[in-house]
Write a protein that holds these residues in place. Sequence first.
Motif, PDB file in Angstrom:
ATOM      1  N   UNK A  67       0.818  -1.210   0.000  1.00 61.84           N
ATOM      2  CA  UNK A  67       0.000   0.000   0.000  1.00 61.84           C
ATOM      3  C   UNK A  67       0.851   1.260   0.000  1.00 61.84           C
ATOM      4  N   UNK A  68       1.947   1.251   0.746  1.00 64.07           N
ATOM      5  CA  UNK A  68       2.840   2.410   0.782  1.00 64.07           C
ATOM      6  C   UNK A  68       3.432   2.660  -0.607  1.00 64.07           C
ATOM      7  N   UNK A  69       3.862   1.595  -1.243  1.00 62.80           N
ATOM      8  CA  UNK A  69       4.429   1.723  -2.597  1.00 62.80           C
ATOM      9  C   UNK A  69       3.363   2.215  -3.570  1.00 62.80           C
ATOM     10  N   UNK A  70       2.142   1.733  -3.444  1.00 61.70           N
ATOM     11  CA  UNK A  70       1.048   2.160  -4.304  1.00 61.70           C
ATOM     12  C   UNK A  70       0.792   3.657  -4.133  1.00 61.70           C
ATOM     13  N   UNK A  71       0.798   4.137  -2.888  1.00 60.95           N
ATOM     14  CA  UNK A  71       0.594   5.565  -2.633  1.00 60.95           C
ATOM     15  C   UNK A  71       1.734   6.396  -3.214  1.00 60.95           C
ATOM     16  N   UNK A  72       2.960   5.899  -3.089  1.00 61.90           N
ATOM     17  CA  UNK A  72       4.104   6.617  -3.655  1.00 61.90           C
ATOM     18  C   UNK A  72       3.980   6.731  -5.176  1.00 61.90           C
ATOM     19  N   UNK A  73       3.586   5.653  -5.812  1.00 63.38           N
ATOM     20  CA  UNK A  73       3.428   5.660  -7.265  1.00 63.38           C
ATOM     21  C   UNK A  73       2.332   6.631  -7.674  1.00 63.38           C
ATOM     22  N   UNK A  74       1.205   6.620  -6.956  1.00 64.19           N
ATOM     23  CA  UNK A  74       0.119   7.549  -7.266  1.00 64.19           C
ATOM     24  C   UNK A  74       0.558   8.997  -7.088  1.00 64.19           C
ATOM     25  N   UNK A  75       1.343   9.244  -6.039  1.00 68.69           N
ATOM     26  CA  UNK A  75       1.857  10.598  -5.819  1.00 68.69           C
ATOM     27  C   UNK A  75       2.776  11.030  -6.963  1.00 68.69           C
ATOM     28  N   UNK A  76       3.662  10.126  -7.370  1.00 69.22           N
ATOM     29  CA  UNK A  76       4.563  10.433  -8.490  1.00 69.22           C
ATOM     30  C   UNK A  76       3.781  10.682  -9.775  1.00 69.22           C
TER      31      UNK A  76
END
Length: 89
Positions: free
Chosen positions: A66-75
């Motif tokens: 989930x953390x990685x998913x949020x980072x990708x969405x932010x990018x």
Amino acid sequence: MENGYVILGIVALLFLSMYGYSYASVAFENFKMKREKKREAQKEELRRQQRIKNQEVRDEKFRKSNKRKEEIQHELMLLKKMKEKQKAG
């Protein structure tokens, strides 16, 4: 008469030994059952601890995902804003 006491003693000893033998087999069976229950309880506790450990590992992987998913969405959001600035600018 003296032989009567010896015979009576032997008969009493016979009955006591039969009682002891029958009680010993029951007591031994109870001991085996208690030991088996204890082993089963230990196995169940180990399984429970293993399930808890596995669940913790799954939860940690899920958090990382989930953390990685949020980072990708932010990018992606930042890239989209940069693209909009380039079109406007």
